[in-house]
Design an enzyme around this catalytic site. Structure first.
Site: not given
Length: 429
Positions: A17, A144, A245, A274
Site C-alpha cells: 500500500y 474488507y 471470512d 493469518k
C-alpha cells in the site's frame, strides 16, 4: 553498507500500500523475539500489531521453531498435485477436530485473499448445475476481504482502498453496514437493508460473504452477534451458501476460537488465514461441507479449478499443526480475557477526549477511532520513539497484540497512545 541497504530499499523495493516515489519511512528490523522487534539501531520496540494479526504466540516461539526445523530437514516444499504428505494430513485432522462437524472438506491455499477467491469459486461452481447459474455475491458495506480481484469486488466499492478498480470489478450487492454495536441492545431495523437485497436478488446470489462480528480494515467496527444470526437464518430460508471470512479473527483473537461462535452459527464455507500458522509463514484454508464439495465434484468440470503452486506447503502445514497444538494445550482464552480486561480498564479512560469518536474493545482487539485523519508518517515515528510498534490508518489507531504480552508492556503501549492523542502535530487538522 547499512545505509546503502536503506537506499536500495527506498529505490527498488515496493512495500504494501505504498508509493515508489514518496513512500512512508521503513524501519529496519534485524531480529524479533517474544513481543519485541529489534531495530538496526539496537533499540527494541513492543509489537502491538502481531505482524498484522498473525503472530499470536510471539516471535521465535521455540515450539514452532523446532517443529519447522525438524520438517525442513525432511522437505520444505513439494507439489500437492497428485501427491500428499503427512504435514498436510496432520493439519487437516486437527482443523476438523476444532471445527463444526459440517465443515469437513479442506482446500489448503497460500494467502488469505486466495482463500476468499477459492471460496467464491466454490460458490460459483456449486451453482453450475442450475439452469440459471448464480454469479453475484451479497455482502455489507465497509467490509474488507483481500487484494486479489474477486476478493476486491466484495470490498466496499466506495470507502475501501480498492475503489480505483471499481469500474472494472464485477458488480456485487452491498447491504448497509450494521449500525448496532456488539454490546448495544439489538433492534431488527439493522437487518432490513440486508433482507431487502437477499429477497430481491435471491435468484442471482451465489453466496453471502461476511466478516464475523469484526469488520477489519473497512473501519474496525464490531457489530451485534444477532446480525450474524439473522444473516445465517436468511441464507437458510433462501438456500444461499454463507461464506465466513475468519482470516483476521480466527484462532482466538476475539475471545472465541472463531468469531462466528459469538453468534452460535455455522457457515457453509469458512476462510482461515493469518494466525493459522501462528504467524510463522503464509498459509490459508478454505473449508466447506461435504454437500457443497460433492455438488462441485459431480458437475462439470468435475473438480475445483484452482491449484496454487505452494498449496499444502509442508513447512507451513507443520507450523499450522503445531500452532493448533499450542492453542489446544495452553490457556489462550484466559490470556485474551486478561488483555481485554486490562485494555478496557486503561484505554476507556480516554473515551471522553475531544479528539476521540469512540473506543472499541473485543478480546485482544482495541480500536481508537479519532475525528481527524492521522499523519501516519509522524505518528509512526512518534510510536517508535516511544518504544512501541503501532501502525495506524486513516482516523484509526488499533491494537492486536500477541497473546503472550504482559501488563507492563500493554501499559507502555497505552501510555504511548495517550501521549499521541494529545499531540496536535500528529493529526491532519
Amino acid at each position: 553498507m547499512k545505509k546503502n541497504n536503506f537506499i536500495f530499499d527506498l529505490q527498488h523495493i515496493w512495500h504494501p500500500y505504498e508509493s515508489m516515489i514518496k513512500p512512508l519511512p521503513c524501519y529496519m528490523v534485524t531480529e524479533a523475539s517474544g513481543i519485541h522487534l529489534k531495530l538496526q539501531s539496537g533499540i527494541k520496540i513492543i509489537d502491538g500489531m502481531s505482524s498484522w494479526w498473525s503472530n499470536i504466540h510471539g516471535y521465535n516461539n521455540i515450539e514452532l521453531n523446532n517443529a519447522m526445523k525438524k520438517q525442513i530437514n525432511k522437505m520444505s516444499h513439494i507439489m500437492f498435485g497428485g501427491i500428499t504428505h503427512n504435514p498436510a494430513i496432520k493439519l487437516c485432522k486437527k482443523l476438523i477436530n476444532i471445527l463444526p462437524k459440517k465443515l469437513e472438506c479442506i482446500f489448503l491455499c497460500d494467502s488469505g485473499s486466495v482463500s476468499i477467491e477459492v471460496a467464491m469459486k466454490m460458490a460459483i461452481q456449486y451453482w453450475n448445475i442450475s439452469k440459471n447459474p448464480k454469479k453475484k455475491f451479497l455482502t455489507i458495506h465497509n467490509g474488507y476481504h483481500g487484494d486479489t480481484f474477486l476478493a476486491m469486488s466484495i470490498c466496499d466499492p466506495i470507502n475501501s482502498m480498492h475503489s480505483i478498480y471499481e469500474h472494472i470489478l464485477p458488480k456485487q450487492l452491498f447491504a448497509k453496514q450494521p449500525k448496532i454495536s456488539y454490546h448495544e441492545k439489538w433492534n431488527n431495523y439493522d437487518i432490513h437493508s440486508f433482507i431487502k437485497l437477499i429477497v430481491k436478488f435471491k435468484s442471482q446470489i451465489a453466496a453471502v460473504v461476511i466478516e464475523p462480528i469484526v469488520q477489519g480494515i473497512g473501519g474496525m467496527k464490531f457489530y451485534h452477534p444477532e446480525y450474524l444470526r439473522q444473516v445465517r437464518l436468511l441464507c437458510n430460508i433462501h438456500h444461499i451458501p454463507l461464506i465466513i471470512d475468519e482470516i483476521a479473527t480466527g484462532f482466538g483473537r476475539t475471545g472465541k476460537m472463531f468469531a462466528y461462535q459469538h453468534a452460535n452459527i455455522v457457515p457453509d464455507i469458512l476462510c482461515l488465514g493469518k494466525a493459522l500458522t501462528g504467524g510463522m509463514m503464509t498459509l490459508s484454508a478454505t473449508v466447506t461441507s461435504k454437500k457443497i464439495a460433492s455438488v462441485i465434484s459431480n458437475s462439470k468440470p468435475y473438480r475445483l479449478m484452482h491449484g496454487p503452486t505452494f498449496m499444502g506447503n509442508p513447512l507451513a502445514c507443520i507450523a499450522a499443526s503445531k500452532n493448533i497444538s499450542i492453542l489446544s494445550n495452553n490457556n489462550w482464552k484466559k490470556k485474551v480475557k486478561k488483555i481485554e480486561k486490562y485494555l478496557k480498564k486503561k484505554l476507556l479512560i480516554l473515551s471522553n477526549h475531544p479528539r476521540i469518536v469512540e473506543i472499541r474493545i473485543l478480546g485482544s482487539i482495541a480500536v481508537i477511532e479519532c475525528y481527524n485523519f492521522i499523519n501516519i508518517k509522524l505518528m509512526q515515528n512518534f510510536f517508535v520513539n516511544h518504544g512501541v510498534w503501532i501502525r495506524p490508518f486513516k482516523k484509526i489507531i488499533y491494537l492486536t497484540p500477541p497473546y503472550i504480552i504482559k501488563y507492563f508492556h500493554l501499559k507502555k503501549i497505552i501510555i504511548a497512545i495517550t501521549h499521541a492523542i494529545k499531540n496536535n502535530l500528529l493529526f491532519l487538522i
